[in-house]
Scaffold this active site. Structure first.
Site, PDB file in Angstrom:
ATOM      1  N   HIS A 265     -21.307 -10.273  -5.102  1.00  0.00           N
ATOM      2  CA  HIS A 265     -21.078  -8.966  -4.450  1.00  0.00           C
ATOM      3  C   HIS A 265     -21.835  -8.906  -3.110  1.00  0.00           C
ATOM      4  O   HIS A 265     -22.679  -8.024  -2.896  1.00  0.00           O
ATOM      5  CB  HIS A 265     -21.495  -7.815  -5.375  1.00  0.00           C
ATOM      6  CG  HIS A 265     -20.778  -6.533  -5.059  1.00  0.00           C
ATOM      7  ND1 HIS A 265     -20.354  -5.651  -6.019  1.00  0.00           N
ATOM      8  CD2 HIS A 265     -20.415  -5.969  -3.871  1.00  0.00           C
ATOM      9  CE1 HIS A 265     -19.784  -4.599  -5.452  1.00  0.00           C
ATOM     10  NE2 HIS A 265     -19.804  -4.774  -4.133  1.00  0.00           N
TER      11      HIS A 265
ATOM     12  N   GLU B 165     -20.950  -6.445 -13.679  1.00  0.00           N
ATOM     13  CA  GLU B 165     -21.948  -6.936 -12.707  1.00  0.00           C
ATOM     14  C   GLU B 165     -23.328  -6.453 -13.110  1.00  0.00           C
ATOM     15  O   GLU B 165     -23.450  -5.310 -13.578  1.00  0.00           O
ATOM     16  CB  GLU B 165     -21.611  -6.430 -11.300  1.00  0.00           C
ATOM     17  CG  GLU B 165     -20.332  -7.045 -10.751  1.00  0.00           C
ATOM     18  CD  GLU B 165     -20.041  -6.643  -9.288  1.00  0.00           C
ATOM     19  OE1 GLU B 165     -20.886  -6.004  -8.658  1.00  0.00           O
ATOM     20  OE2 GLU B 165     -18.947  -6.987  -8.815  1.00  0.00           O
TER      21      GLU B 165
ATOM     22  N   ALA C 268     -12.997  -6.573  -3.214  1.00  0.00           N
ATOM     23  CA  ALA C 268     -12.937  -5.104  -3.299  1.00  0.00           C
ATOM     24  C   ALA C 268     -13.720  -4.613  -4.513  1.00  0.00           C
ATOM     25  O   ALA C 268     -14.875  -4.191  -4.387  1.00  0.00           O
ATOM     26  CB  ALA C 268     -11.496  -4.639  -3.337  1.00  0.00           C
ATOM     27  N   ARG C 269     -13.114  -4.640  -5.677  1.00  0.00           N
ATOM     28  CA  ARG C 269     -13.777  -4.189  -6.889  1.00  0.00           C
ATOM     29  C   ARG C 269     -13.375  -5.057  -8.064  1.00  0.00           C
ATOM     30  O   ARG C 269     -12.198  -5.402  -8.219  1.00  0.00           O
ATOM     31  CB  ARG C 269     -13.391  -2.739  -7.215  1.00  0.00           C
ATOM     32  CG  ARG C 269     -14.266  -1.708  -6.526  1.00  0.00           C
ATOM     33  CD  ARG C 269     -15.712  -1.761  -7.023  1.00  0.00           C
ATOM     34  NE  ARG C 269     -16.607  -0.897  -6.282  1.00  0.00           N
ATOM     35  CZ  ARG C 269     -17.243  -1.214  -5.150  1.00  0.00           C
ATOM     36  NH1 ARG C 269     -17.093  -2.397  -4.596  1.00  0.00           N
ATOM     37  NH2 ARG C 269     -18.060  -0.353  -4.561  1.00  0.00           N
TER      38      ARG C 269
ATOM     39  N   ASP D   5       0.868  -1.175   0.000  1.00  0.00           N
ATOM     40  CA  ASP D   5       0.000   0.000   0.000  1.00  0.00           C
ATOM     41  C   ASP D   5       0.904   1.223   0.000  1.00  0.00           C
ATOM     42  O   ASP D   5       1.490   1.583   1.032  1.00  0.00           O
ATOM     43  CB  ASP D   5      -0.924  -0.001   1.243  1.00  0.00           C
ATOM     44  CG  ASP D   5      -1.969   1.122   1.173  1.00  0.00           C
ATOM     45  OD1 ASP D   5      -1.665   2.197   0.612  1.00  0.00           O
ATOM     46  OD2 ASP D   5      -3.079   0.912   1.687  1.00  0.00           O
TER      47      ASP D   5
ATOM     48  N   ASP E 272     -15.718 -11.976  -5.026  1.00  0.00           N
ATOM     49  CA  ASP E 272     -17.035 -11.452  -4.641  1.00  0.00           C
ATOM     50  C   ASP E 272     -17.478 -10.389  -5.638  1.00  0.00           C
ATOM     51  O   ASP E 272     -18.634  -9.999  -5.658  1.00  0.00           O
ATOM     52  CB  ASP E 272     -16.948 -10.829  -3.236  1.00  0.00           C
ATOM     53  CG  ASP E 272     -18.299 -10.293  -2.759  1.00  0.00           C
ATOM     54  OD1 ASP E 272     -19.295 -11.046  -2.856  1.00  0.00           O
ATOM     55  OD2 ASP E 272     -18.368  -9.138  -2.305  1.00  0.00           O
TER      56      ASP E 272
END
Ligand code: NAD
Ligand code: MLT
Length: 309
Positions: free
Chosen positions: A277, A259, A229-230, A169, A254
């Site tokens: 999701h 989507e 996350a995305r 990060d 997820d």
């Protein structure tokens, strides 16, 4: 003042608006055309992830002062158009942190122990113990990409599972990582060291397809991947290739680049598991984000200070 609420926002958030004397209309599943046709009546709109608040919607909304997102990601809202038009965008960044953190742990454990596959096999009438020998989390290295709210929660829980935790990060301090007991490393070193890699950053132009063929090639053989996350951060075609070759032993998504996603080639692979999701889908999280965003929307409508703009 009148606020349009879409996307199944919890009643507790709507009650906050009503108690403060704000008029509320709930309309789910509006198309962009339908939204453009009704939005001019409203001073605010609250959405989750399904409704896209586009430039066209905002151009049809002369009275719109605030867009509230009952959740974290504002990628379904055209924030730059909102800014140009003086429309405030607020979100609820904390309310679903625990839900997404726990969902990540559930996906990691499910991957390690083949839970969805074993469940499906047994329910089809087959008692098969041999096919589902798993791996332990203890003494494995977890690589966290994005050590923010959810990444930090995952780090704490991974320590409880006796995992070694490293992270990439570039925007957090060494001190913050040290406080969490996490070693910050360059991305390629995380790829090299980690047995499990979990993604917890927002999707940006820079990290689109961050996990692609090149990235998978740099990882340990038999790595396991989680993305709660995305969609779009993991290149799904590259992931398919890496799962078929066995370079990646298992993956849990997820979130998907497109989507809703109902027919991905990934769905045919036995070492791939997924959820639609569901990261934020707990009763507690939905109440929390609805209440938080309603309070922010009221503050914005009253011209008061907003925390999460
Ligand atoms: P956060 O802002 O608290 O943390 C994100 C972290 O990612 C920050 O520490 C930031 O420095 C870091 N980061 C940003 N760009 C990066 C990059 N290119 N490389 C590495 N790190 C980077 O956000 P959060 O609340 O922890 O949420 C993380 C993600 O999870 C968001 O995309 C959010 O939308 C998503 N989310 C998904 C669900 C779900 O239902 N699946 C639920 C909640 C949140
Ligand atoms: C978020 O960004 O808050 C999550 O993806 C959950 C959601 O979309 O509801």
């Amino acid at each position: 003042m009148k606020v349009l609420v879409t996307d199944n926002v919890a009643q507790e958030g709507i009650d906050v608006l009503l108690r403060e004397g704000v008029g509320v209309e709930v309309r789910n599943k509006l198309t962009e055309d339908e939204l453009c046709a009704v939005i001019s009546e409203f001073d605010g709109i609250i959405v989750r992830s399904a409704t896209r608040v586009t430039a066209r919607v905002m151009e049809s909304a002369p009275n719109l002062k605030v867009v509230g997102r009952a959740g974290v990601g504002v990628d379904n809202i055209d924030v730059s158009t909102a800014t140009e038009r003086g429309i405030i965008v607020v979100n609820a960044p904390d309310g679903n942190t625990m839900a997404a953190t726990e969902h990540t742990m559930a996906l990691m454990l499910s991957l390690a122990r083949n839970l969805p596959q074993a469940d499906a096999r047994l329910k089809s009438g087959v008692w098969d113990k041999k096919a589902f020998v798993g791996v332990e989390l203890r003494n494995k290295c977890l690589g966290i990409l994005g050590l923010g709210r959810i990444g930090s929660g995952v780090a704490r829980r991974a320590h409880a599972m006796e995992m070694d935790v490293v992270a990439y990060d570039p925007y957090i301090t060494e001190e913050r990582a040290r406080d969490l007991g996490v070693t910050l490393l360059p991305l390629e070193e995380v790829f090299r060291k980690a047995d499990f890699i979990t993604v917890h950053m927002p999707l940006t132009k820079e990290n689109y397809h961050l996990l692609d063929d090149d990235a998978f090639a740099k990882m340990k053989d038999g790595v396991r991947i989680i993305n709660c996350a995305r969609g779009g951060i993991v290149d799904e075609e590259a992931l398919y290739r890496a799962l078929v070759s066995g370079k990646v032993a298992g993956a849990a998504l997820d979130v998907f680049e497109k989507e809703p996603q109902t027919e991905s080639p990934l769905f045919s692979l036995p070492n791939f598991i997924c959820t639609p999701h569901l990261g934020a889908s707990t009763r507690e999280a939905q109440v929390s984000v609805a209440v938080d965003v309603a309070e922010e929307v009221i503050a914005a409508l009253r011209g008061e200070l907003v925390k999460n703009a």
